[in-house]
Design a protein around this motif. Sequence first.
Motif, mmCIF file in Angstrom:
data_model
loop_
_atom_site.group_PDB
_atom_site.id
_atom_site.type_symbol
_atom_site.label_atom_id
_atom_site.label_comp_id
_atom_site.label_asym_id
_atom_site.label_seq_id
_atom_site.Cartn_x
_atom_site.Cartn_y
_atom_site.Cartn_z
ATOM 1 N N LEU A 79 -48.976 14.148 12.886
ATOM 2 C CA LEU A 79 -48.040 13.032 13.054
ATOM 3 C C LEU A 79 -47.641 12.445 11.699
ATOM 4 O O LEU A 79 -46.459 12.096 11.487
ATOM 5 C CB LEU A 79 -48.677 11.952 13.921
ATOM 6 N N GLY A 80 -48.595 12.338 10.783
ATOM 7 C CA GLY A 80 -48.276 11.786 9.469
ATOM 8 C C GLY A 80 -47.298 12.652 8.705
ATOM 9 O O GLY A 80 -46.406 12.134 8.018
ATOM 10 N N ALA A 81 -47.437 13.993 8.814
ATOM 11 C CA ALA A 81 -46.499 14.885 8.131
ATOM 12 C C ALA A 81 -45.102 14.771 8.741
ATOM 13 O O ALA A 81 -44.095 14.723 8.001
ATOM 14 C CB ALA A 81 -46.995 16.325 8.225
ATOM 15 N N LEU A 82 -45.038 14.704 10.066
ATOM 16 C CA LEU A 82 -43.727 14.601 10.720
ATOM 17 C C LEU A 82 -43.037 13.279 10.381
ATOM 18 O O LEU A 82 -41.815 13.238 10.195
ATOM 19 C CB LEU A 82 -43.887 14.733 12.245
ATOM 20 N N ILE A 83 -43.824 12.223 10.310
ATOM 21 C CA ILE A 83 -43.237 10.911 9.978
ATOM 22 C C ILE A 83 -42.939 10.809 8.486
ATOM 23 O O ILE A 83 -41.877 10.325 8.079
ATOM 24 C CB ILE A 83 -44.196 9.781 10.409
ATOM 25 N N GLY A 84 -43.874 11.290 7.673
ATOM 26 C CA GLY A 84 -43.703 11.121 6.231
ATOM 27 C C GLY A 84 -42.608 11.953 5.628
ATOM 28 O O GLY A 84 -42.021 11.576 4.601
ATOM 29 N N VAL A 85 -42.280 13.090 6.237
ATOM 30 C CA VAL A 85 -41.278 13.961 5.659
ATOM 31 C C VAL A 85 -39.852 13.460 5.921
ATOM 32 O O VAL A 85 -38.907 13.906 5.261
ATOM 33 C CB VAL A 85 -41.452 15.393 6.213
ATOM 34 N N SER A 86 -39.717 12.528 6.841
ATOM 35 C CA SER A 86 -38.384 12.049 7.200
ATOM 36 C C SER A 86 -38.256 10.548 6.944
ATOM 37 O O SER A 86 -38.923 9.750 7.613
ATOM 38 C CB SER A 86 -38.099 12.347 8.684
ATOM 39 N N LEU A 146 -43.769 11.509 -2.465
ATOM 40 C CA LEU A 146 -43.318 12.772 -3.059
ATOM 41 C C LEU A 146 -42.154 12.514 -4.017
ATOM 42 O O LEU A 146 -41.208 11.789 -3.679
ATOM 43 C CB LEU A 146 -42.869 13.711 -1.938
ATOM 44 N N HIS A 147 -42.240 13.090 -5.218
ATOM 45 C CA HIS A 147 -41.198 12.840 -6.212
ATOM 46 C C HIS A 147 -39.867 13.428 -5.746
ATOM 47 O O HIS A 147 -39.820 14.502 -5.142
ATOM 48 C CB HIS A 147 -41.601 13.462 -7.553
ATOM 49 N N VAL A 148 -38.800 12.711 -6.035
ATOM 50 C CA VAL A 148 -37.485 13.130 -5.568
ATOM 51 C C VAL A 148 -37.076 14.478 -6.163
ATOM 52 O O VAL A 148 -36.314 15.239 -5.546
ATOM 53 C CB VAL A 148 -36.457 12.032 -5.894
ATOM 54 N N GLY A 169 -45.165 19.534 0.562
ATOM 55 C CA GLY A 169 -45.654 18.242 1.033
ATOM 56 C C GLY A 169 -47.163 18.159 1.148
ATOM 57 O O GLY A 169 -47.792 17.240 0.599
ATOM 58 N N LEU A 170 -47.778 19.101 1.865
ATOM 59 C CA LEU A 170 -49.220 19.036 2.089
ATOM 60 C C LEU A 170 -50.033 19.128 0.796
ATOM 61 O O LEU A 170 -50.979 18.347 0.610
ATOM 62 C CB LEU A 170 -49.643 20.128 3.069
ATOM 63 N N PRO A 171 -49.720 20.071 -0.133
ATOM 64 C CA PRO A 171 -50.485 20.075 -1.393
ATOM 65 C C PRO A 171 -50.367 18.767 -2.157
ATOM 66 O O PRO A 171 -51.357 18.300 -2.753
ATOM 67 C CB PRO A 171 -49.849 21.244 -2.172
ATOM 68 N N HIS A 172 -49.174 18.156 -2.146
ATOM 69 C CA HIS A 172 -49.011 16.886 -2.860
ATOM 70 C C HIS A 172 -49.780 15.753 -2.178
ATOM 71 O O HIS A 172 -50.357 14.876 -2.842
ATOM 72 C CB HIS A 172 -47.519 16.532 -2.917
ATOM 73 N N ALA A 173 -49.805 15.773 -0.837
ATOM 74 C CA ALA A 173 -50.456 14.688 -0.090
ATOM 75 C C ALA A 173 -51.951 14.919 0.108
ATOM 76 O O ALA A 173 -52.633 14.044 0.661
ATOM 77 C CB ALA A 173 -49.774 14.531 1.273
ATOM 78 N N LEU A 174 -52.479 16.066 -0.330
ATOM 79 C CA LEU A 174 -53.876 16.404 -0.044
ATOM 80 C C LEU A 174 -54.872 15.355 -0.558
ATOM 81 O O LEU A 174 -55.806 14.995 0.181
ATOM 82 C CB LEU A 174 -54.209 17.782 -0.631
#
Length: 251
Positions: A79-86, A146-148, A169-174
């Motif tokens: 859920l965090g990936a789906l919300i955070g990516v958008s 995540l950097h632009v 995304g996941l490697p940066h948010a790990l």
Amino acid sequence: MKRLVSGLEPLAVLAALGGLWWVASHGGWLSPVFVPTPEAMLASLHAGLLQGDLATAAAATVQRMLLGWGLACLLGVVLGALIGVSPTARAWIQPTLEFVRPLPASAVLPLAISVFGLSPAMVLSVVAFGAMWPVLLSTVQGFASLHVRLTEVAAALQLSRSAFIFKVGLPHALPDILAGTRLALTVSLIVAVVGEMIASQPGLGQALLLAARAFRASDLFAGIVLLGAIGFVSNALLALAERRLLRWQQP
């Protein structure tokens, strides 16, 4: 030598607290009805683990904690990936998350009881609910920071949404996710014990409650010490795994 001294300092503090407990209990400062001597606690712990039901109760609590924690991590990361990516999803869902997040897990116990009854599934659902928030919010934070430039590079390479999540995304948010999982593990243990007390499910929570009601102080303290040991060992193992997974960050 310096590392050895720094490693012994926490043990010195623990030994000092144990010595203070011994002096207070043997000096008559505390009633033995409520606070046993360290020797009585150790005897109860030894007997409970080898001859009683303490080991079985601890195993049930650890199993409940790990299942709830695993479910919370899975739901929180997805859920965090789906919300955070958008950014659009964050704008729509963030207020709802902030509304639900402060709710203590104990507040949803009546709702969980009405849905699942006084069953192991009820305790597991409450543990997962309470432990999910640290993972979910840390995952959203990791993706949101995540950097632009990385987003622009992903767009230039025409990465799909799933490829962007897994490769960028996941490697940066790990690091944020792992920090959230450590906090979630502690929450899982706490909520599992509270759930066992309220729902009368087998485990250390029920054992502590029965010992307190029967004024068996040595059994009560043995259970508390065992809970502390479970929390310490589980956190240490997760910290070790975190250091190994984040070796690429170390200089």
